[in-house]
Scaffold this motif. Structure first.
Motif, PDB file in Angstrom:
ATOM      1  N   LEU A 185     -36.405   1.022  -3.876  1.00  0.00           N
ATOM      2  CA  LEU A 185     -37.240   1.647  -2.750  1.00  0.00           C
ATOM      3  C   LEU A 185     -38.718   2.201  -3.297  1.00  0.00           C
ATOM      4  O   LEU A 185     -38.461   3.024  -4.443  1.00  0.00           O
ATOM      5  CB  LEU A 185     -36.510   2.539  -1.881  1.00  0.00           C
ATOM      6  N   VAL A 186     -39.574   1.764  -2.823  1.00  0.00           N
ATOM      7  CA  VAL A 186     -40.883   2.421  -3.248  1.00  0.00           C
ATOM      8  C   VAL A 186     -41.678   2.822  -2.142  1.00  0.00           C
ATOM      9  O   VAL A 186     -41.587   2.545  -1.166  1.00  0.00           O
ATOM     10  CB  VAL A 186     -41.712   1.041  -3.880  1.00  0.00           C
ATOM     11  N   GLY A 187     -42.225   4.135  -2.490  1.00  0.00           N
ATOM     12  CA  GLY A 187     -43.006   4.799  -1.639  1.00  0.00           C
ATOM     13  C   GLY A 187     -44.233   4.151  -0.990  1.00  0.00           C
ATOM     14  O   GLY A 187     -44.846   3.298  -1.793  1.00  0.00           O
ATOM     15  N   GLY A 189     -34.774   9.390   6.625  1.00  0.00           N
ATOM     16  CA  GLY A 189     -35.906   9.670   7.753  1.00  0.00           C
ATOM     17  C   GLY A 189     -37.288   9.385   7.039  1.00  0.00           C
ATOM     18  O   GLY A 189     -38.076   9.534   7.845  1.00  0.00           O
ATOM     19  N   THR A 190     -37.433   8.834   5.830  1.00  0.00           N
ATOM     20  CA  THR A 190     -38.485   8.440   5.395  1.00  0.00           C
ATOM     21  C   THR A 190     -38.596   6.986   5.176  1.00  0.00           C
ATOM     22  O   THR A 190     -37.602   6.373   4.673  1.00  0.00           O
ATOM     23  CB  THR A 190     -38.863   9.082   3.881  1.00  0.00           C
ATOM     24  N   GLN A 191     -39.651   6.194   5.287  1.00  0.00           N
ATOM     25  CA  GLN A 191     -39.846   4.856   5.331  1.00  0.00           C
ATOM     26  C   GLN A 191     -40.384   4.598   3.924  1.00  0.00           C
ATOM     27  O   GLN A 191     -41.292   5.172   3.526  1.00  0.00           O
ATOM     28  CB  GLN A 191     -40.883   4.444   6.137  1.00  0.00           C
ATOM     29  N   TYR A 192     -39.783   3.529   3.400  1.00  0.00           N
ATOM     30  CA  TYR A 192     -40.164   2.721   1.898  1.00  0.00           C
ATOM     31  C   TYR A 192     -40.192   1.379   1.968  1.00  0.00           C
ATOM     32  O   TYR A 192     -39.380   0.918   2.903  1.00  0.00           O
ATOM     33  CB  TYR A 192     -39.152   3.047   0.801  1.00  0.00           C
ATOM     34  N   TRP A 198     -39.290  -3.116   5.009  1.00  0.00           N
ATOM     35  CA  TRP A 198     -39.273  -1.806   5.335  1.00  0.00           C
ATOM     36  C   TRP A 198     -37.842  -1.070   5.551  1.00  0.00           C
ATOM     37  O   TRP A 198     -36.870  -1.615   6.090  1.00  0.00           O
ATOM     38  CB  TRP A 198     -40.187  -1.070   6.304  1.00  0.00           C
ATOM     39  N   TYR A 199     -37.579  -0.008   4.668  1.00  0.00           N
ATOM     40  CA  TYR A 199     -36.097   0.601   4.713  1.00  0.00           C
ATOM     41  C   TYR A 199     -36.282   1.957   5.262  1.00  0.00           C
ATOM     42  O   TYR A 199     -37.386   2.621   4.842  1.00  0.00           O
ATOM     43  CB  TYR A 199     -35.481   0.587   3.419  1.00  0.00           C
ATOM     44  N   GLU A 200     -35.349   2.646   5.847  1.00  0.00           N
ATOM     45  CA  GLU A 200     -35.306   4.136   6.266  1.00  0.00           C
ATOM     46  C   GLU A 200     -34.253   4.436   5.509  1.00  0.00           C
ATOM     47  O   GLU A 200     -33.280   4.120   5.397  1.00  0.00           O
ATOM     48  CB  GLU A 200     -35.275   4.345   7.710  1.00  0.00           C
TER      49      GLU A 200
END
Length: 147
Positions: free
Chosen positions: A66-68, A129-132, A124-126
């Motif tokens: 996962l990448v910001g 609660g944050t999307q990456y 896109w992955y959650e």
């Protein structure tokens, strides 16, 4: 599987990300929270008795990276570098370096062999609660079923 998952995460730490991206953090388990960019070993399936007398088991391990997404384009470029088949940032290259020399057991003796077989789920992955932006790497692992 816990030791194998941790050994794969340790191998993944060898990647060198493009300048300014930071360092890849890695876990051998699915963490509660992450610091991006992040690699972790997730779920797996295990097939027993692929050879007579418990001589061979086969596992398929799903790992995620996962990448910001501070910048959509730069995040995807970083992810693309991590998913490349070769290069300093290649997870495949870094992980497969732990296969050892021909004739040696892989992952320091934890498996007979393993191979990063494919990338899937580039999307896109959650996570908490944050999307990456991220993807999954599938690793096929074979080893003696008696151990």
């Amino acid at each position: 599987m816990a030791e194998i998952r941790e050994a794969i995460a340790t191998a993944a730490r060898a990647v060198v990300l493009p300048g300014g991206v930071g360092k890849l953090t890695c876990h051998g388990y699915t963490p509660d929270s992450i610091t991006a960019p992040h690699f972790f070993a997730g779920e797996y399936s295990l097939e027993f008795d692929k050879a007579y007398g418990r001589g061979l088991d086969e596992a398929e391990l799903t790992c995620r990276v996962l990448v910001g997404r501070a910048d959509d384009v730069s995040a995807q470029r970083t992810l693309d570098a991590l998913l490349a088949g070769a290069g300093a940032a290649s997870l495949k290259q870094a992980i497969e370096a732990a296969r050892g020399e021909p004739g040696e057991a892989a992952l320091g003796g934890l498996a007979d062999d393993f191979h990063v077989t494919r990338v899937q789920g580039y999307r896109w992955y959650e996570h908490q609660g944050t999307q990456y932006v991220g993807a999954e790497l599938i690793i096929r692992i074979i080893g003696d079923g008696r151990s």
